[in-house]
Motif scaffolding. Sequence first.
Motif, PDB file in Angstrom:
ATOM      1  N   GLU A  33      88.970   2.972 -57.820  1.00  0.00           N
ATOM      2  CA  GLU A  33      88.231   3.080 -56.560  1.00  0.00           C
ATOM      3  C   GLU A  33      88.973   4.074 -55.673  1.00  0.00           C
ATOM      4  O   GLU A  33      90.186   3.964 -55.491  1.00  0.00           O
ATOM      5  N   GLN A 121      78.709  -7.706 -47.201  1.00  0.00           N
ATOM      6  CA  GLN A 121      79.348  -6.931 -48.270  1.00  0.00           C
ATOM      7  C   GLN A 121      80.850  -6.815 -48.027  1.00  0.00           C
ATOM      8  O   GLN A 121      81.638  -6.822 -48.972  1.00  0.00           O
ATOM      9  N   PHE A 146      88.215   9.283 -59.070  1.00  0.00           N
ATOM     10  CA  PHE A 146      87.736   9.857 -60.332  1.00  0.00           C
ATOM     11  C   PHE A 146      87.333  11.306 -60.057  1.00  0.00           C
ATOM     12  O   PHE A 146      86.618  11.575 -59.085  1.00  0.00           O
ATOM     13  N   ASP A 297      73.724   1.534 -57.298  1.00  0.00           N
ATOM     14  CA  ASP A 297      73.176   2.614 -56.475  1.00  0.00           C
ATOM     15  C   ASP A 297      73.319   3.979 -57.145  1.00  0.00           C
ATOM     16  O   ASP A 297      72.640   4.925 -56.753  1.00  0.00           O
ATOM     17  N   MET A 310      71.762  -4.204 -53.966  1.00  0.00           N
ATOM     18  CA  MET A 310      72.930  -4.730 -54.675  1.00  0.00           C
ATOM     19  C   MET A 310      72.525  -5.757 -55.718  1.00  0.00           C
ATOM     20  O   MET A 310      73.113  -5.833 -56.799  1.00  0.00           O
ATOM     21  N   ASN A 311      71.518  -6.545 -55.402  1.00  0.00           N
ATOM     22  CA  ASN A 311      71.105  -7.583 -56.342  1.00  0.00           C
ATOM     23  C   ASN A 311      70.622  -6.973 -57.661  1.00  0.00           C
ATOM     24  O   ASN A 311      70.941  -7.485 -58.737  1.00  0.00           O
TER      25      ASN A 311
HETATM   26  C1  LIG Z   1      71.920  -1.390 -44.076  1.00  0.00           C
HETATM   27  C2  LIG Z   1      71.922  -1.853 -45.481  1.00  0.00           C
HETATM   28  C3  LIG Z   1      71.621  -3.178 -45.773  1.00  0.00           C
HETATM   29  C4  LIG Z   1      71.591  -3.605 -47.107  1.00  0.00           C
HETATM   30  N1  LIG Z   1      71.271  -4.918 -47.395  1.00  0.00           N
HETATM   31  C5  LIG Z   1      71.220  -5.336 -48.693  1.00  0.00           C
HETATM   32  C6  LIG Z   1      70.970  -6.708 -49.036  1.00  0.00           C
HETATM   33  O1  LIG Z   1      70.804  -7.570 -48.180  1.00  0.00           O
HETATM   34  N2  LIG Z   1      70.919  -7.041 -50.366  1.00  0.00           N
HETATM   35  C7  LIG Z   1      71.139  -6.108 -51.345  1.00  0.00           C
HETATM   36  O2  LIG Z   1      71.071  -6.472 -52.531  1.00  0.00           O
HETATM   37  N3  LIG Z   1      71.424  -4.837 -51.045  1.00  0.00           N
HETATM   38  C8  LIG Z   1      71.477  -4.414 -49.757  1.00  0.00           C
HETATM   39  N4  LIG Z   1      71.798  -3.126 -49.454  1.00  0.00           N
HETATM   40  C9  LIG Z   1      72.113  -2.195 -50.547  1.00  0.00           C
HETATM   41  C10 LIG Z   1      73.550  -2.393 -51.021  1.00  0.00           C
HETATM   42  O3  LIG Z   1      74.454  -2.239 -49.973  1.00  0.00           O
HETATM   43  C11 LIG Z   1      73.842  -1.401 -52.127  1.00  0.00           C
HETATM   44  O4  LIG Z   1      72.804  -1.487 -53.074  1.00  0.00           O
HETATM   45  C12 LIG Z   1      75.191  -1.708 -52.794  1.00  0.00           C
HETATM   46  O5  LIG Z   1      76.259  -1.371 -51.964  1.00  0.00           O
HETATM   47  C13 LIG Z   1      75.314  -0.922 -54.092  1.00  0.00           C
HETATM   48  O6  LIG Z   1      76.515  -1.270 -54.703  1.00  0.00           O
HETATM   49  P1  LIG Z   1      77.220  -0.283 -55.707  1.00  0.00           P
HETATM   50  O7  LIG Z   1      78.459  -1.000 -56.127  1.00  0.00           O
HETATM   51  O8  LIG Z   1      76.260   0.205 -56.712  1.00  0.00           O
HETATM   52  O9  LIG Z   1      77.578   1.007 -54.839  1.00  0.00           O
HETATM   53  P2  LIG Z   1      78.531   1.147 -53.576  1.00  0.00           P
HETATM   54  O10 LIG Z   1      78.564  -0.083 -52.782  1.00  0.00           O
HETATM   55  O11 LIG Z   1      78.116   2.417 -52.903  1.00  0.00           O
HETATM   56  O12 LIG Z   1      79.966   1.342 -54.222  1.00  0.00           O
HETATM   57  C14 LIG Z   1      80.308   2.535 -54.911  1.00  0.00           C
HETATM   58  C15 LIG Z   1      81.823   2.652 -54.883  1.00  0.00           C
HETATM   59  O13 LIG Z   1      82.211   3.767 -55.675  1.00  0.00           O
HETATM   60  C16 LIG Z   1      83.284   4.413 -55.040  1.00  0.00           C
HETATM   61  N5  LIG Z   1      83.351   5.792 -55.511  1.00  0.00           N
HETATM   62  C17 LIG Z   1      82.435   6.769 -55.348  1.00  0.00           C
HETATM   63  N6  LIG Z   1      82.880   7.929 -55.877  1.00  0.00           N
HETATM   64  C18 LIG Z   1      84.114   7.663 -56.403  1.00  0.00           C
HETATM   65  C19 LIG Z   1      85.080   8.472 -57.071  1.00  0.00           C
HETATM   66  N7  LIG Z   1      84.881   9.778 -57.292  1.00  0.00           N
HETATM   67  N8  LIG Z   1      86.224   7.878 -57.463  1.00  0.00           N
HETATM   68  C20 LIG Z   1      86.453   6.569 -57.234  1.00  0.00           C
HETATM   69  N9  LIG Z   1      85.580   5.759 -56.577  1.00  0.00           N
HETATM   70  C21 LIG Z   1      84.419   6.313 -56.179  1.00  0.00           C
HETATM   71  C22 LIG Z   1      82.917   4.326 -53.565  1.00  0.00           C
HETATM   72  O14 LIG Z   1      84.058   4.502 -52.737  1.00  0.00           O
HETATM   73  C23 LIG Z   1      82.363   2.918 -53.485  1.00  0.00           C
HETATM   74  O15 LIG Z   1      83.338   1.959 -53.155  1.00  0.00           O
HETATM   75  C24 LIG Z   1      71.865  -2.683 -48.135  1.00  0.00           C
HETATM   76  C25 LIG Z   1      72.184  -1.355 -47.825  1.00  0.00           C
HETATM   77  C26 LIG Z   1      72.220  -0.936 -46.514  1.00  0.00           C
HETATM   78  C27 LIG Z   1      72.558   0.506 -46.195  1.00  0.00           C
END
Ligand SMILES: Cc1cc2nc3c(=O)[nH]c(=O)nc-3n(C[C@H](O)[C@H](O)[C@H](O)COP(=O)(O)OP(=O)(O)OC[C@H]3O[C@@H](n4cnc5c(N)ncnc54)[C@H](O)[C@@H]3O)c2cc1C
Length: 543
Positions: A33, A121, A146, A297, A310-311
């Motif tokens: 990360e 989160q 990465f 995402d 996220m779900n």
């Molecule tokens: C306002 C808002 C409200 C939301 N509410 C909900 C909800 O109630 N329920 C729900 O299911 N979803 C919700 N979501 C969506 C949810 O937040 C995302 O779908 C979720 O964060 C996706 O998780 P992820 O782990 O795929 O990606 P992320 O949370 O974006 O995590 C990706 C990680 O990868 C890391 N990363 C990126 N590039 C690199 C690199 N080159 N090297 C190392 N690390 C790297 C980043 O730093 C980050 O920590 C909401 C989103 C928003 C904006």
Amino acid sequence: MIDTQVLIVGAGPVGLTLAADLGLRGVRCTLVEQKEAPQFLPKMERCNARTMEIFRRMGLAGSIRAAGLPAHCPMDVFIVTSIVEPPLVHLPYPSVAEAEKAIAASTDASMPLEPYQLISQYTLEPLLKSVVEKLPGVTVRYGTEFLDFTENPNGVTARLRNGGSTTEICALYLAGCDGGASPIRKQLGIDLKGEGNLLELRQALYRCDELYERIPIGKGRHYHIADARHTFLILQDSTRHFTLHAVVEQDCDMVAHFAKTIVMPLPFEMINCGAWRQNLLVADRYGSGSRVFLAGDAVHLMIPTGGLGMNTGCGDAIDLSWKLAATLARWGGPNLLKSYEIERRQVGERAVAASRFASAGRRKWRSMWRPDIRDDTPEGAQTRANLARIADVEQRKSNEMVGAELGYRYVGSPLIAAEATRGTNEAPDEGPQHNFIDYVPSTYPGVRLPHVWLEDETAVQDRIGYGHGYTLLRFAGNRDVAALGGAFATYGAPYAVLDLPDQRARDIYGHDLVLVRPDMHVVWRGNALPDDPARLAALATGH
Ligand SMILES: Cc1cc2nc3c(=O)[nH]c(=O)nc-3n(C[C@H](O)[C@H](O)[C@H](O)COP(=O)(O)OP(=O)(O)OC[C@H]3O[C@@H](n4cnc5c(N)ncnc54)[C@H](O)[C@@H]3O)c2cc1C
């Protein structure tokens, strides 16, 4: 030389869930990360029921509930002109405690085993981080960026930057859980298709200790203000923190806008503020097709209406996890990892469609806003009535998508013994309709096994041990199933027969035999083994 079996990039909720599940399945993995530590930034706040069932199987549901919104807090949604005036629409939703009671009393498989849980989160990520750090096979490296990777037929070599130094790491598989800007997806040249940049809002996080107890119209989780700025106040898990979304010019405007929204002169602090954009996008592919996979995402971006982002990503993680573990344990055949994209991309597409459906509903009621909405005139009263009438129908779309959460099933998967016409792009699928709102319990191959209480008050899902592999539920003890066990044994695949002499469960599941895979999805059902049990075992294990 291989340094780790699976390299996971990104410790968001999806990468952390994948690391936890792989670690629990005994896979050696490394999670990198770029951030130095989880950040106190608001994003998602609700784990849906399916995600909580997943966390229950991992033994985490209790600690997630303990860290989240207290069980007695209502989950109501309000649409208001002001949080100190009678609401235009009040949609009551059960607290976790109430939902647990309803689940305990349920008899028809229409309810999940676990209710939803509000957890921010920024609370969930540190909790999952502490879980994965304790797993013996998982190496966790924050502050590690990465950079890029090369893939060959035997594995992947990635370049990582930590401080000033760059190192290489060799893995058998690479999982990109690296968020919406996914550098791994970009290196693979995979496009996101759909609608991007639909609306830009600002979101800010506040601490306001007294607000929760003082809101006169009632306690809830969401307060939508019927105004021209799309103002939306969201309770966070501590009940002392809130987020506010609104269309305003600059970050600093969010201080005055919060003060205006809460009306009451209460002390508060704005902790951070940033812009975010609404997108409805799905990636063309979910990886390289061999050693690199994308989840969360990185491959689907949706508007948070409905809370599916996220779900859906946690569902990706769980699907990928057991397939990687089985392939690494050498009992999984080539179709196992091939099926990841087939199964999860369709769920990503449906989740984005559900989010579009819900957000269109929200736009519809918001379009009923008129400048006279707060006027004490017949015209003002008419505006309020019109908006309330539409909102009472349309807002429910965001909050009642149980079908999208629990009812999804995998169509056209090479691992699923589809009934009737095989659902592929070429042939129509004759299984139950996909429905965002209503959840209709079913054991049609490809669905999640519905939750059913047995006569001894245990849940069928709990009787299927974590990490068990395949389980054949047998409701009629006299069915001879030995041939299927033999067929799974030829691959070395873990398999068990679970005898459940329970007539009510049999009636609900509708068949004497139901074959379930490690992620609780139904592979096949019937009243006697198929003519060729070896073929069924081959299909289920991806051979
Ligand atoms: C306002 C808002 C409200 C939301 N509410 C909900 C909800 O109630 N329920 C729900 O299911 N979803 C919700 N979501 C969506 C949810 O937040 C995302 O779908 C979720 O964060 C996706 O998780 P992820 O782990 O795929 O990606 P992320 O949370 O974006 O995590 C990706 C990680 O990868 C890391 N990363 C990126 N590039 C690199 C690199 N080159 N090297 C190392 N690390 C790297 C980043 O730093 C980050 O920590 C909401 C989103 C928003 C904006």
